[in-house]
Design an enzyme around this catalytic site. Structure first.
Site, PDB file in Angstrom:
ATOM      1  N   LEU A  98      29.554  42.037 -32.767  1.00 47.36           N
ATOM      2  CA  LEU A  98      28.342  41.269 -33.097  1.00 47.36           C
ATOM      3  C   LEU A  98      28.579  40.274 -34.227  1.00 47.36           C
ATOM      4  CD1 LEU A  98      25.576  44.023 -32.781  1.00 47.36           C
ATOM      5  CD2 LEU A  98      26.218  42.299 -31.101  1.00 47.36           C
TER       6      LEU A  98
ATOM      7  N   ASN B  25      27.646  36.608 -31.623  1.00 45.19           N
ATOM      8  CA  ASN B  25      27.439  36.753 -33.045  1.00 45.19           C
ATOM      9  C   ASN B  25      25.953  36.646 -33.360  1.00 45.19           C
ATOM     10  OD1 ASN B  25      27.554  36.276 -35.782  1.00 45.19           O
ATOM     11  ND2 ASN B  25      28.844  34.483 -35.621  1.00 45.19           N
ATOM     12  N   CYS B  26      25.332  37.757 -33.746  1.00 45.58           N
ATOM     13  CA  CYS B  26      23.881  37.664 -33.952  1.00 45.58           C
ATOM     14  C   CYS B  26      23.389  38.506 -35.124  1.00 45.58           C
ATOM     15  CB  CYS B  26      23.150  38.078 -32.695  1.00 45.58           C
ATOM     16  SG  CYS B  26      23.499  39.759 -32.197  1.00 45.58           S
ATOM     17  N   VAL B  27      24.281  39.243 -35.806  1.00 49.90           N
ATOM     18  CA  VAL B  27      23.812  40.031 -36.939  1.00 49.90           C
ATOM     19  C   VAL B  27      23.542  39.085 -38.102  1.00 49.90           C
ATOM     20  CG1 VAL B  27      24.410  41.839 -38.595  1.00 49.90           C
ATOM     21  CG2 VAL B  27      25.017  42.112 -36.217  1.00 49.90           C
TER      22      VAL B  27
ATOM     23  N   LYS C  63      19.701  37.956 -29.026  1.00 49.35           N
ATOM     24  CA  LYS C  63      21.154  38.006 -29.117  1.00 49.35           C
ATOM     25  C   LYS C  63      21.759  36.611 -29.135  1.00 49.35           C
ATOM     26  CE  LYS C  63      25.325  39.915 -27.465  1.00 49.35           C
ATOM     27  NZ  LYS C  63      25.970  38.593 -27.547  1.00 49.35           N
TER      28      LYS C  63
END
Lengths: 426, 121
Positions: A209, A241-243, A63
């Site tokens: 995300l 923010n991890c997508v 993440k």
């Protein structure tokens, strides 16, 4: 603003009953860390593990990655708006624990990517295979919604990183780097002949995300603004923010932004580094227009000669990138953009979803569709349950021998659009 | 008139009472075609039809806010939807084998992205 960044090199992390840093070794207590993580009642459990460079370990889904820091002199504290109260940061003295990171992992949603391999070909693509990682996997209380789960894990990561940073407060740094910015007037007087350059930093800000925060404010709600580049070193910008993990900026990357570092190196020599401009990447087209007009207007009002623009993400943000480039260029200011590419597995497709003739100076961080085989590793921290679903994977990803056939977009930081990566054309 | 064109049933549930929602159980490709057809008739696109960072067709859902009208073609909207269709064409359909929980996550993300846009109106 003047910031002294003291670097304390961490050679190893060990679990112990008492927490301390001794001779470059960080000792942490699982019990203490769990208490800190679970002080939010949205989380049911937190497990800690250590992954070291070269070990046969895969961490997924990742993440956030955070560098522990502590503010020892000057106003404010680390992660203002989250851990410390809101106060202007970026001056005084800050210590950073180098060579290590706090990594938060675990599935918030069922198609979430983010792979860090500590060895093998995957390790060559992620900068976080070179850090000793204290990995935290949090599970939510039953029935917790995705938004609340994301926030709880995000904040738990900051709390743990800040608590570890505190252990360094009374230490002597191994090395100190001084960053100093001038006011607009001072800059003009000191460097009258140097080109005036700023950094336009685009922050992903579209939703769950996909968010970034500035001093605790959701970046989708800001108008473009200016900060001193030293403010980011104290955690003024954090990631939610991890997508699409390859081109997202974890908090660690904001704390160590290489564009800012390089501009500082050139400040007073080849350029006058005027300021750091923050803008967002929203979903609503009118927001995109408004933010890019504001960014161009700020650049013009600062009488800039040139800007570096970095994007975060792919697709929809390509529109923001091109709008910024086009409008800033139209003000008579030279632009260089930094992006990555989705050019297909063969590299032959159109790389960006938008384009314009003004984007004539482009630095690419690599093709996120490039395919790699990641061999089976002995240990997984997190879960491989979703590996076939994530972007850059397919139903054939997990192969019989346990290896993974994936595009490099699954790897955290593989095509970092601020250049915090390992790919190079050299 | 403002209309949300969507194939996400959660949008209908969440916004159906406050916005005009045109819900139809279409594929990702077909929802983009539906948007393009509306643009051909004169509608303007208000939210970007390319998803956040969830890649096209990694999710089956897409929701786009549009200003519906009939008249001359808004060329900016036409360029945008054609670029989006071309971009989506590069990605394989990933969501066919998703279980209920993952489909629900896809719906929530789609809803969150649209909520962010509607808040700034």
């Amino acid at each position: 603003m003047k910031l002294e960044l003291g670097k304390i090199y961490i050679k190893d992390i060990k679990f112990d009953d008492s927490q301390r840093i001794e001779d470059g070794v960080l000792y942490v207590s699982k019990e203490e860390l769990t208490k800190i993580a679970l002080s939010d009642d949205h989380l049911a459990s937190a497990e800690f593990d250590i992954a070291k460079p070269g070990e046969s370990v895969r961490i997924t889904p990742v993440k956030d990655v955070i560098e522990p820091r502590v503010k020892v002199e000057g106003s404010g504290g680390v992660f203002p708006g989250w851990i410390a109260k809101v106060d202007t940061v970026g001056s005084g003295k800050t210590y950073a624990l180098k060579g290590m990171a706090v990594v938060t992992a675990g599935p918030i949603v069922g198609f979430q990517e983010g792979v860090i391999d500590m060895t093998g070909p995957g390790a060559d693509y992620t900068p976080f295979s070179k850090t000793i990682n204290l990995v935290m996997v949090c599970k939510p209380v039953e029935g917790l919604k995705q938004h609340a789960y994301e926030k709880a894990v995000r904040l738990a990561g900051f709390r743990v990183a800040a608590a570890i940073g505190e252990l360094a407060r009374s230490l002597e740094p191994d090395e100190t780097v001084v960053y100093e910015t001038c006011t607009i007037k001072e800059g003009l007087q000191k460097y009258p002949d140097l080109p005036r350059v700023a950094y336009v930093h685009m922050l992903q800000s579209q939703g769950l995300l996909h968010d970034t925060y500035v001093y605790g404010v959701d970046a989708k709600q800001i108008l473009p603004t200016i900060v001193s580049p030293t403010e980011t070193f104290d955690g003024a910008i954090v990631s939610g923010n991890c997508v699409s993990a390859c081109d997202k900026n974890p908090t660690y990357v904001h704390q160590n932004n290489p564009v800012v570092e390089e501009l500082f190196k050139q400040h007073g020599k080849t350029i006058n580094f005027v300021c750091h401009i923050l803008t967002n990447e929203n979903v609503f087209l009118a927001d995109k227009e408004r933010s890019s007009f504001f960014t161009a207007k700020i650049c013009k009002m600062l009488d800039l000669d040139g800007v570096i623009i970095s994007e975060e993400g792919f697709g929809n943000p390509d529109t923001d990138l091109i709008m910024n480039c086009k409008k800033i260029t139209a003000e008579g200011i030279k632009t260089v953009i930094i992006t990555d590419e989705y050019a297909g597995r063969d590299g032959k497709s159109q790389s960006l979803a938008d384009a314009h003739a003004s984007a004539d100076a482009v630095v690419t961080a690599g093709n996120a569709n490039e395919v790699v085989i990641l061999p089976k590793l002995d240990k997984v921290i997190g879960t491989l349950d979703y590996i076939n679903k994530i972007a850059g994977a397919s139903e054939e990803t997990l192969r019989e021998d346990g290896s993974l056939e994936v595009e490099i977009q699954v790897i955290t930081g593989a095509t970092s659009e601020v250049g915090f990566g390992c790919l190079s054309a050299r | 008139m403002l209309v949300i064109i969507t194939n996400n049933p959660l949008i209908q549930e969440s916004f159906g009472s406050t916005y005009t929602v045109d819900y139809e159980a279409l594929s990702y490709d077909d929802i983009l075609i539906k948007i393009r057809d509306a643009v051909h008739r004169g509608a303007s696109i208000l939210t970007h039809p390319l998803y956040g960072s969830v890649k096209p067709k990694e999710t089956p859902y897409r929701s786009v806010l549009m200003e519906m009208r009939e008249g001359p073609v808004d060329m900016d909207s036409l360029l945008l939807i054609e670029q989006t269709i071309a971009s989506a064409g590069k990605f394989p359909n990933k969501s066919a084998g998703y279980d209920e929980a993952t489909l629900n996550d896809c719906k929530i993300i789609d809803l969150s992205l649209l909520q962010g846009a509607l808040r700034s109106m």
